[in-house]
Every structure is written in C-alpha cells, then in structure tokens.
Design a protein around this motif. Structure first.
Motif, PDB file in Angstrom:
ATOM      1  N   VAL A 152     -43.019 -15.305  11.073  1.00  0.00           N
ATOM      2  CA  VAL A 152     -42.423 -15.350  12.420  1.00  0.00           C
ATOM      3  C   VAL A 152     -41.345 -16.423  12.455  1.00  0.00           C
ATOM      4  O   VAL A 152     -40.277 -16.248  13.024  1.00  0.00           O
ATOM      5  CB  VAL A 152     -43.513 -15.626  13.489  1.00  0.00           C
ATOM      6  CG1 VAL A 152     -42.881 -15.917  14.837  1.00  0.00           C
ATOM      7  CG2 VAL A 152     -44.462 -14.441  13.598  1.00  0.00           C
ATOM      8  N   TRP A 153     -41.595 -17.524  11.749  1.00  0.00           N
ATOM      9  CA  TRP A 153     -40.664 -18.645  11.734  1.00  0.00           C
ATOM     10  C   TRP A 153     -39.437 -18.333  10.883  1.00  0.00           C
ATOM     11  O   TRP A 153     -38.301 -18.546  11.295  1.00  0.00           O
ATOM     12  CB  TRP A 153     -41.402 -19.887  11.184  1.00  0.00           C
ATOM     13  CG  TRP A 153     -40.602 -21.122  11.271  1.00  0.00           C
ATOM     14  CD1 TRP A 153     -40.007 -21.806  10.251  1.00  0.00           C
ATOM     15  CD2 TRP A 153     -40.260 -21.829  12.464  1.00  0.00           C
ATOM     16  NE1 TRP A 153     -39.318 -22.880  10.731  1.00  0.00           N
ATOM     17  CE2 TRP A 153     -39.453 -22.929  12.086  1.00  0.00           C
ATOM     18  CE3 TRP A 153     -40.547 -21.639  13.823  1.00  0.00           C
ATOM     19  CZ2 TRP A 153     -38.941 -23.832  13.015  1.00  0.00           C
ATOM     20  CZ3 TRP A 153     -40.060 -22.532  14.743  1.00  0.00           C
ATOM     21  CH2 TRP A 153     -39.263 -23.611  14.337  1.00  0.00           C
ATOM     22  N   GLU A 154     -39.715 -17.766   9.711  1.00  0.00           N
ATOM     23  CA  GLU A 154     -38.612 -17.555   8.752  1.00  0.00           C
ATOM     24  C   GLU A 154     -37.763 -16.336   9.084  1.00  0.00           C
ATOM     25  O   GLU A 154     -36.568 -16.319   8.829  1.00  0.00           O
ATOM     26  CB  GLU A 154     -39.173 -17.388   7.340  1.00  0.00           C
ATOM     27  CG  GLU A 154     -39.346 -18.711   6.592  1.00  0.00           C
ATOM     28  CD  GLU A 154     -40.457 -18.602   5.577  1.00  0.00           C
ATOM     29  OE1 GLU A 154     -41.271 -19.549   5.489  1.00  0.00           O
ATOM     30  OE2 GLU A 154     -40.547 -17.525   4.939  1.00  0.00           O
ATOM     31  N   ARG A 155     -38.398 -15.283   9.609  1.00  0.00           N
ATOM     32  CA  ARG A 155     -37.646 -14.045   9.881  1.00  0.00           C
ATOM     33  C   ARG A 155     -37.642 -13.788  11.391  1.00  0.00           C
ATOM     34  O   ARG A 155     -38.581 -13.181  11.919  1.00  0.00           O
ATOM     35  CB  ARG A 155     -38.256 -12.877   9.114  1.00  0.00           C
ATOM     36  CG  ARG A 155     -38.271 -13.090   7.605  1.00  0.00           C
ATOM     37  CD  ARG A 155     -38.421 -11.776   6.871  1.00  0.00           C
ATOM     38  NE  ARG A 155     -39.774 -11.212   6.979  1.00  0.00           N
ATOM     39  CZ  ARG A 155     -40.093 -10.004   6.490  1.00  0.00           C
ATOM     40  NH1 ARG A 155     -39.166  -9.255   5.911  1.00  0.00           N
ATOM     41  NH2 ARG A 155     -41.329  -9.523   6.602  1.00  0.00           N
ATOM     42  N   PRO A 156     -36.608 -14.254  12.103  1.00  0.00           N
ATOM     43  CA  PRO A 156     -36.589 -14.140  13.575  1.00  0.00           C
ATOM     44  C   PRO A 156     -36.832 -12.724  14.089  1.00  0.00           C
ATOM     45  O   PRO A 156     -37.385 -12.547  15.161  1.00  0.00           O
ATOM     46  CB  PRO A 156     -35.184 -14.627  13.941  1.00  0.00           C
ATOM     47  CG  PRO A 156     -34.736 -15.447  12.784  1.00  0.00           C
ATOM     48  CD  PRO A 156     -35.411 -14.905  11.575  1.00  0.00           C
ATOM     49  N   PHE A 157     -36.486 -11.699  13.293  1.00  0.00           N
ATOM     50  CA  PHE A 157     -36.697 -10.333  13.796  1.00  0.00           C
ATOM     51  C   PHE A 157     -38.178 -10.042  13.991  1.00  0.00           C
ATOM     52  O   PHE A 157     -38.563  -9.232  14.850  1.00  0.00           O
ATOM     53  CB  PHE A 157     -36.025  -9.298  12.887  1.00  0.00           C
ATOM     54  CG  PHE A 157     -36.778  -8.930  11.644  1.00  0.00           C
ATOM     55  CD1 PHE A 157     -36.465  -9.526  10.419  1.00  0.00           C
ATOM     56  CD2 PHE A 157     -37.778  -7.981  11.690  1.00  0.00           C
ATOM     57  CE1 PHE A 157     -37.154  -9.180   9.270  1.00  0.00           C
ATOM     58  CE2 PHE A 157     -38.472  -7.631  10.541  1.00  0.00           C
ATOM     59  CZ  PHE A 157     -38.155  -8.233   9.337  1.00  0.00           C
ATOM     60  N   ILE A 158     -39.024 -10.744  13.228  1.00  0.00           N
ATOM     61  CA  ILE A 158     -40.471 -10.572  13.405  1.00  0.00           C
ATOM     62  C   ILE A 158     -40.883 -11.135  14.768  1.00  0.00           C
ATOM     63  O   ILE A 158     -41.642 -10.518  15.507  1.00  0.00           O
ATOM     64  CB  ILE A 158     -41.253 -11.300  12.284  1.00  0.00           C
ATOM     65  CG1 ILE A 158     -40.889 -10.748  10.914  1.00  0.00           C
ATOM     66  CG2 ILE A 158     -42.749 -11.244  12.530  1.00  0.00           C
ATOM     67  CD1 ILE A 158     -41.591  -9.488  10.508  1.00  0.00           C
ATOM     68  N   ALA A 159     -40.336 -12.311  15.112  1.00  0.00           N
ATOM     69  CA  ALA A 159     -40.657 -12.932  16.402  1.00  0.00           C
ATOM     70  C   ALA A 159     -40.227 -12.013  17.551  1.00  0.00           C
ATOM     71  O   ALA A 159     -40.973 -11.818  18.511  1.00  0.00           O
ATOM     72  CB  ALA A 159     -39.948 -14.281  16.512  1.00  0.00           C
ATOM     73  N   VAL A 160     -39.052 -11.393  17.396  1.00  0.00           N
ATOM     74  CA  VAL A 160     -38.552 -10.479  18.438  1.00  0.00           C
ATOM     75  C   VAL A 160     -39.483  -9.268  18.556  1.00  0.00           C
ATOM     76  O   VAL A 160     -39.843  -8.841  19.655  1.00  0.00           O
ATOM     77  CB  VAL A 160     -37.105 -10.037  18.123  1.00  0.00           C
ATOM     78  CG1 VAL A 160     -36.625  -8.983  19.099  1.00  0.00           C
ATOM     79  CG2 VAL A 160     -36.166 -11.231  18.122  1.00  0.00           C
ATOM     80  N   GLY A 161     -39.930  -8.734  17.393  1.00  0.00           N
ATOM     81  CA  GLY A 161     -40.853  -7.602  17.396  1.00  0.00           C
ATOM     82  C   GLY A 161     -42.168  -7.967  18.066  1.00  0.00           C
ATOM     83  O   GLY A 161     -42.718  -7.194  18.863  1.00  0.00           O
TER      84      GLY A 161
END
Ligand code: HEM
Length: 204
Positions: free
Chosen positions: A107-116
């Motif tokens: 979630v921290w490294e790949r912002p698209f995961i946080a958005v998902g």
C-alpha cells in the motif's frame, strides 16, 4: 414465475458466468503464464464493469422510462462488491500470501493499491446497507445520500486502473468516459429538475 423473478434469476446466473469461466480455466491450467495476475486483473475489471452497469440503471430509467430496471440494481451493485471482494482476496492470498506486513508495505510502495483499497472500502458500507431492513433503518434520504459513495468508488476504480497501466490507456480511458457520461447525466438531470418544476408551476 413472474417476469421480475425470471429476470433476476437470469441476471444472477449470468453474472456468475465470468467467475465460472475463471475457475474452469484455472482448473484446466488455461490462465496463461501468470495465473495470479490474470485472476487479479479479471476480477478488477469485473468490479469496475459491474459498478458502471449499476450506475447505468438510473440514466436508462430516466431517459427511456425503463422503471423496472431499478428492481435489478441491488443485485448488480452486490455483484460489484462480490467481484471487488474476490479481487481483494486474490491479491491478498494468491499474491501476498495473506501477509499483512507485505500488504501494508505494498500500500505504501504502490499508491495504486491504496487507491484500490479506498475504492473497495467505500463499497463495504454500501453492501452492508443494501438490505430492506437497513434502508428502513437509515431512512430513504440518508440511504440515498450514503449510496452516492458509489460515484466515488467508481472514480477511484478508474484512477486505480489508470495508475496500473503503463502506456496502453485505452481501457481506463474507455471506462473513464463511460463513467463521465453516467455521472454527467446525473448532474444534467439534477440541474433540469428545478427548471422543470418552475415550468410546471408557471403553467398551473
Ligand atoms: C481492495 C483493494 C484493491 C487492491 C488491493 C487491488 C489491487 C490490484 C492489483 C494488484 C492489480 C493488478 C496490477 C497489475 O497487474 O499490475 C489490480 C488491477 C485492477 N484493479 Fe484493483 N485492487 C483493489 C480494488 C479495486 C477496485 C475496488 C476496483 C474497481 C472499482 C479495481 C479495479 C481494478 C482494475 C480494473 C484492474 C486492472 C486490470 C487490468 O490491468 O487489466 N481494483 N488491482
């Protein structure tokens, strides 16, 4: 069996077909070189697709007078949640082996995961409040206000998709355009409402 019940059964079965095909292909080893990625991507696209189909109900109802469509909206919305849940499960278990630290790091490294994640967690209260009992408890107005979160979940889903694809933005763009039309129609008809009311008052 009346038409609505028949149509609901049809929608219910057909909405499960993509999952059945995915399981079938997984069983026969036909998910390609990277089955986990294929499964995550397919369930992601299905989540967004069902969200857009759900959001298309109101414009179709208003524009064509297909009022019956509203009877199928809850099932379509719950399918969006269902595929979103499968998407999260496929990612958490098959990709991250359910390691919470690995997920948190991602979630921290790949912002698209946080958005998902944000998009999915917006869908949770919508699924929880989809029952008749919850609509009664919340009251129609509050319920309708809460379910406007569908718009934000769909917008975040498109942004999530856009952030994933490197160069080929065709599909995120296509989903984004369809979403813009569906939300644009709502803004347009919301602006039209007072004008129509005024016009009616003037004729009375
Ligand atoms: C629950 C939180 C979520 C997580 C952890 C997550 C994670 C992922 C991951 C890891 C990918 C694949 C990226 C790649 O292949 O490089 C992906 C793809 C995708 N996700 Fe999500 N996602 C989440 C929620 C959502 C939601 C709520 C939607 C829709 C509203 C969505 C729609 C998509 C789409 C359309 C794709 C791309 C498929 C493709 O490339 O063909 N995701 N997601």
């Amino acid at each position: 069996m009346n038409d609505v019940k028949f149509n609901k059964t049809l929608i219910f079965i057909n909405s499960l077909v993509p999952l059945a095909l995915l399981v079938w292909d997984a069983f026969f080893g036909k998910l390609g070189a990277n089955p986990v990625e294929f499964t995550i991507r397919t369930t992601g696209v299905l989540t967004l697709l069902f969200l857009l189909i759900t959001l298309a109900v109101t414009p179709l109802r208003k524009y064509y007078g297909w009022n019956n469509l509203v009877k199928y909206r809850r099932m379509l919305g719950l399918y969006a949640f269902f595929y979103g849940f499968l998407h999260l499960v496929a990612y958490s278990i098959f990709d991250k082996s359910f390691s919470l630290s690995a997920i948190a790091g991602d979630v921290w490294e790949r912002p698209f995961i946080a958005v998902g994640m944000l998009a999915f967690f917006l869908l949770v209260p919508l699924a929880v409040t989809s029952t008749n009992a919850m609509i009664k408890r919340l009251g129609g107005k509050n319920w309708a206000r809460l379910h406007k979160a569908t718009y934000a979940a769909a917008i975040l889903g498109v942004i999530h998709f856009w952030m994933i694809v490197k160069s080929d933005v065709f599909y995120p763009l296509l989903f984004g355009l369809i979403l813009a039309v569906l939300l644009g129609y709502r803004i347009y008809s919301a602006n039209e409402k007072p004008k129509k009311k005024l016009a009616t008052n003037n004729t009375n």
